[in-house]
Enzyme design. Structure first.
Site, PDB file in Angstrom:
ATOM      1  N   CYS A   1      24.097  28.142 -46.802  1.00 54.90           N
ATOM      2  CA  CYS A   1      23.299  28.377 -45.591  1.00 54.90           C
ATOM      3  C   CYS A   1      21.910  27.772 -45.731  1.00 54.90           C
ATOM      4  O   CYS A   1      21.322  27.328 -44.762  1.00 54.90           O
ATOM      5  CB  CYS A   1      23.217  29.863 -45.325  1.00 54.90           C
ATOM      6  SG  CYS A   1      22.747  30.776 -46.774  1.00 54.90           S
TER       7      CYS A   1
ATOM      8  N   GLU B   1      24.464  23.027 -37.708  1.00 51.17           N
ATOM      9  CA  GLU B   1      24.858  23.252 -39.096  1.00 51.17           C
ATOM     10  C   GLU B   1      26.233  22.631 -39.338  1.00 51.17           C
ATOM     11  O   GLU B   1      27.188  22.943 -38.624  1.00 51.17           O
ATOM     12  CB  GLU B   1      24.903  24.750 -39.347  1.00 51.17           C
ATOM     13  CG  GLU B   1      25.152  25.092 -40.780  1.00 51.17           C
ATOM     14  CD  GLU B   1      25.122  26.589 -41.016  1.00 51.17           C
ATOM     15  OE1 GLU B   1      25.827  27.322 -40.292  1.00 51.17           O
ATOM     16  OE2 GLU B   1      24.409  27.022 -41.934  1.00 51.17           O
TER      17      GLU B   1
HETATM   18  P1  NAD Z   1      31.732  33.404 -39.910  1.00 51.78           P
HETATM   19  O1  NAD Z   1      30.653  33.849 -39.002  1.00 51.78           O
HETATM   20  O2  NAD Z   1      32.912  32.774 -39.341  1.00 51.78           O
HETATM   21  O3  NAD Z   1      32.290  34.673 -40.711  1.00 51.78           O
HETATM   22  C1  NAD Z   1      31.471  35.486 -41.517  1.00 51.78           C
HETATM   23  C2  NAD Z   1      32.097  36.857 -41.623  1.00 51.78           C
HETATM   24  O4  NAD Z   1      32.066  37.472 -40.352  1.00 51.78           O
HETATM   25  C3  NAD Z   1      33.580  36.822 -42.032  1.00 51.78           C
HETATM   26  O5  NAD Z   1      33.852  37.947 -42.835  1.00 51.78           O
HETATM   27  C4  NAD Z   1      34.298  36.932 -40.699  1.00 51.78           C
HETATM   28  O6  NAD Z   1      35.568  37.472 -40.799  1.00 51.78           O
HETATM   29  C5  NAD Z   1      33.357  37.857 -39.933  1.00 51.78           C
HETATM   30  N1  NAD Z   1      33.407  37.732 -38.481  1.00 51.78           N
HETATM   31  C6  NAD Z   1      33.758  36.647 -37.733  1.00 51.78           C
HETATM   32  N2  NAD Z   1      33.693  36.950 -36.427  1.00 51.78           N
HETATM   33  C7  NAD Z   1      33.291  38.247 -36.340  1.00 51.78           C
HETATM   34  C8  NAD Z   1      33.059  39.141 -35.256  1.00 51.78           C
HETATM   35  N3  NAD Z   1      33.245  38.772 -34.000  1.00 51.78           N
HETATM   36  N4  NAD Z   1      32.654  40.389 -35.543  1.00 51.78           N
HETATM   37  C9  NAD Z   1      32.470  40.795 -36.806  1.00 51.78           C
HETATM   38  N5  NAD Z   1      32.685  40.013 -37.875  1.00 51.78           N
HETATM   39  C10 NAD Z   1      33.092  38.748 -37.643  1.00 51.78           C
HETATM   40  O7  NAD Z   1      31.053  32.526 -41.035  1.00 51.78           O
HETATM   41  P2  NAD Z   1      31.752  31.802 -42.271  1.00 51.78           P
HETATM   42  O8  NAD Z   1      32.414  30.583 -41.761  1.00 51.78           O
HETATM   43  O9  NAD Z   1      32.535  32.779 -43.085  1.00 51.78           O
HETATM   44  O10 NAD Z   1      30.473  31.411 -43.153  1.00 51.78           O
HETATM   45  C11 NAD Z   1      29.699  30.324 -42.887  1.00 51.78           C
HETATM   46  C12 NAD Z   1      28.446  30.714 -42.121  1.00 51.78           C
HETATM   47  O11 NAD Z   1      27.723  31.719 -42.830  1.00 51.78           O
HETATM   48  C13 NAD Z   1      27.487  29.570 -41.980  1.00 51.78           C
HETATM   49  O12 NAD Z   1      26.980  29.535 -40.665  1.00 51.78           O
HETATM   50  C14 NAD Z   1      26.374  29.905 -42.958  1.00 51.78           C
HETATM   51  O13 NAD Z   1      25.153  29.339 -42.689  1.00 51.78           O
HETATM   52  C15 NAD Z   1      26.342  31.377 -42.890  1.00 51.78           C
HETATM   53  N6  NAD Z   1      25.719  31.940 -44.096  1.00 51.78           N
HETATM   54  C16 NAD Z   1      24.456  32.452 -44.027  1.00 51.78           C
HETATM   55  C17 NAD Z   1      23.837  32.932 -45.161  1.00 51.78           C
HETATM   56  C18 NAD Z   1      22.449  33.506 -45.127  1.00 51.78           C
HETATM   57  O14 NAD Z   1      22.092  34.195 -46.062  1.00 51.78           O
HETATM   58  N7  NAD Z   1      21.656  33.246 -44.116  1.00 51.78           N
HETATM   59  C19 NAD Z   1      24.507  32.909 -46.364  1.00 51.78           C
HETATM   60  C20 NAD Z   1      25.779  32.372 -46.414  1.00 51.78           C
HETATM   61  C21 NAD Z   1      26.377  31.892 -45.257  1.00 51.78           C
END
Ligand code: NAD
Length: 468
Positions: A277, A375
């Site tokens: 991220c 991103e």
């Molecule tokens: P994602 O948003 O698809 O999923 C993240 C988590 O949320 C997963 O466990 C997923 O199952 C859950 N999720 C998805 N939709 C949801 C909903 N409607 N309600 C509740 N939960 C839901 O993200 P990803 O693809 O797993 O990870 C990548 C993203 O995470 C990137 O955008 C990255 O920048 C971000 N990220 C941010 C940080 C930070 O600290 N700022 C750290 C790591 C990753």
């Protein structure tokens, strides 16, 4: 099929559905976790609620001791956990060990210490005493890109603060969370204090977020899902912490040591195959040094050997999933369509099997292009020219995000002056190292709240004033 961890026991899910876990280097199914249901969430939340009274009343030092034992076990099993992460995420083994396992063990240990040393009720304001109390039952939802670290960043401070947790790890790389759950089981956390429900975001995630008996939700993931989480949580006026996406800039001022800066900038973009991220995905460089920087960046990119996460010398593993590879390929195509110049890498598969993308560099990137704004989450770096320092700052601040950043200059003072102008949660000054005790979190669409260290602990505390 794996089980869920609920109320201190491994429990089958109420749903018969499962989710395959795939090794992204071989494309083979290596495991299967339950696609949990709202009924599973119901049971887990009830267990956590039941555990809240006793856990919140347990002396913080005792909570800290249990966390310290868990940290020791993560360290003891580091090689095994790193192999899990190299297999389900695809991180090169050396990185899986150091960054994905040893670092979170340190973070876990840091919250164990904080539980013992933090002053939960000693603050005085005039005639009042300020108490810091556990926020309640916490729902934690985590992504796949740092599958142990992201879990530890939430679960450790919540437990240290006295909050029971219901965790939903990512469905893409859930196995490190399973390894941690085994450890929590072994250290003897009281039943219901830590619960884990595997499953999909829109099902299990949303059931957690909407549940009236969850007091706080801590979410890390995409800005898209974070928005949904915040909106759903508002219905029950929950406390919400969001760690979301980023599009961080590395600003290189003309008097910087160019060779060192560009090498570090490329490393900051490609870390974890760019699935970070806080990745430094935009390199902002002076027009006069542009061609030289592009040359240096291409050279640096060429040193990123793509390959099997377990092979000696691999610096870039596969992306975590087929979907993630497709997303990155889409952006590489988009960059070319919008007129950016591909100077390294591209969409061609570097290996026949596995979700690999070559280390990619775009030159001729202008502010506002899609690849400059959105991103990508892959090994793609964009190089953008500036003429005046004000313009460099404007470009750096010119996306909806504000998670991280870096500034390189001839002096620390000059770099800090520019860093102060960046609307972002952290800035590395002339290569300053990541500090797992410093607050981590975003401005703007990168999130709300901070993780790690004292700030990370305080996210899980309510504040009560006693007027004496
Ligand atoms: P994602 O948003 O698809 O999923 C993240 C988590 O949320 C997963 O466990 C997923 O199952 C859950 N999720 C998805 N939709 C949801 C909903 N409607 N309600 C509740 N939960 C839901 O993200 P990803 O693809 O797993 O990870 C990548 C993203 O995470 C990137 O955008 C990255 O920048 C971000 N990220 C941010 C940080 C930070 O600290 N700022 C750290 C790591 C990753």
């Amino acid at each position: 099929m794996r089980h869920l961890y609920v109320n201190g026991t491994w429990t089958p899910s109420a749903s018969a559905e499962g989710i395959d876990v795939v090794n992204p280097a071989t494309e083979e199914v290596i495991d299967r976790v339950p696609a949990g249901s709202p009924d599973d969430v119901e049971v887990a939340v009830a267990a956590a609620r039941e555990a809240f009274g006793a856990w919140s009343a347990t002396p913080a030092a005792e909570r800290g001791k249990l966390l310290a034992t868990a940290a020791e076990l993560v360290t003891e099993r580091a090689e095994r956990i790193a192999r899990i992460i190299a297999t389900d995420l695809g991180a090169p083994y050396g990185i899986a060990l150091k960054v994905h396992t040893v670092m979170p063990a340190g973070v876990l240990a840091s919250f164990a210490r904080l539980a013992e040393t933090y002053d939960f009720d000693g603050e005085r304001v005039g005639n009042s005493r300020v108490l810091k109390e556990p926020a309640g039952v916490v729902g934690a939802i985590t992504p796949w890109n740092y599958p142990l670290h992201q879990v530890v960043c939430k679960v450790a401070p919540a437990l240290a603060a006295g909050c029971p947790v219901v965790l939903k790890p990512s469905e893409v790389a859930p196995l490190a969370a399973y390894a941690l759950a085994e450890i929590f089981d072994e250290v003897g956390l009281p039943p219901g204090v830590f619960n884990m429900v595997a499953g999909l975001g829109p099902v299990v995630g949303e059931a957690i977020v909407a549940h009236p008996e969850i007091d706080m939700v801590s979410f890390t993931g995409s800005t898209r899902a974070g928005r949904r989480v915040a909106a759903l949580a508002a219905e029950t006026v929950k406390r919400v912490a969001l760690e979301l996406g980023g599009k961080s800039a590395c600003v290189i001022l003309p008097d910087a040591d160019l060779g060192t800066a560009v090498k570090a900038a490329v490393a900051g973009a490609y870390i974890n195959s760019g699935q970070t991220c806080s990745a430094l995905t935009r390199m902002i460089v002076h027009r006069d040094q542009y061609d030289e920087v592009v040359g240096l960046a291409v050279e640096a990119a060429g040193r990123y050997t793509v390959g099997d996460p377990f092979a000696e010398g691999t610096r870039l593993g596969p992306l975590a999933s087929a979907a993630q590879r497709e997303r990155v390929v889409h952006y590489i195509n988009r960059g070319q369509e919008e007129g950016a110049r591909l100077v390294a890498g591209g969409t061609e598969r570097p290996l026949d099997v596995g979700y690999y993308v070559s280390p990619t560099v775009f030159a001729g990137v202008a502010p506002g292009m899609t690849i400059e704004q959105e991103e990508i989450f892959g090994p793609v770096v964009s190089i953008i020219p500036y003429v005046r320092e004000d313009e460099a700052v404007e470009i750096a601040n010119g996306t909806p995000y504000g998670l991280s950043g870096a500034v390189w200059a001839g002096s620390e003072e000059r770099a800090v002056a520019v860093a102060r102008r960046l609307r972002t949660g952290q800035v590395a000054i002339n290569g300053g190292r990541f500090n797992p005790m410093a607050p981590f979190g975003g401005y703007k669409h990168s999130g709300v709240g901070r993780e790690l260290g004292t700030y990370g602990l305080e996210e899980y505390l309510e504040i009560k004033a006693l007027h004496l």
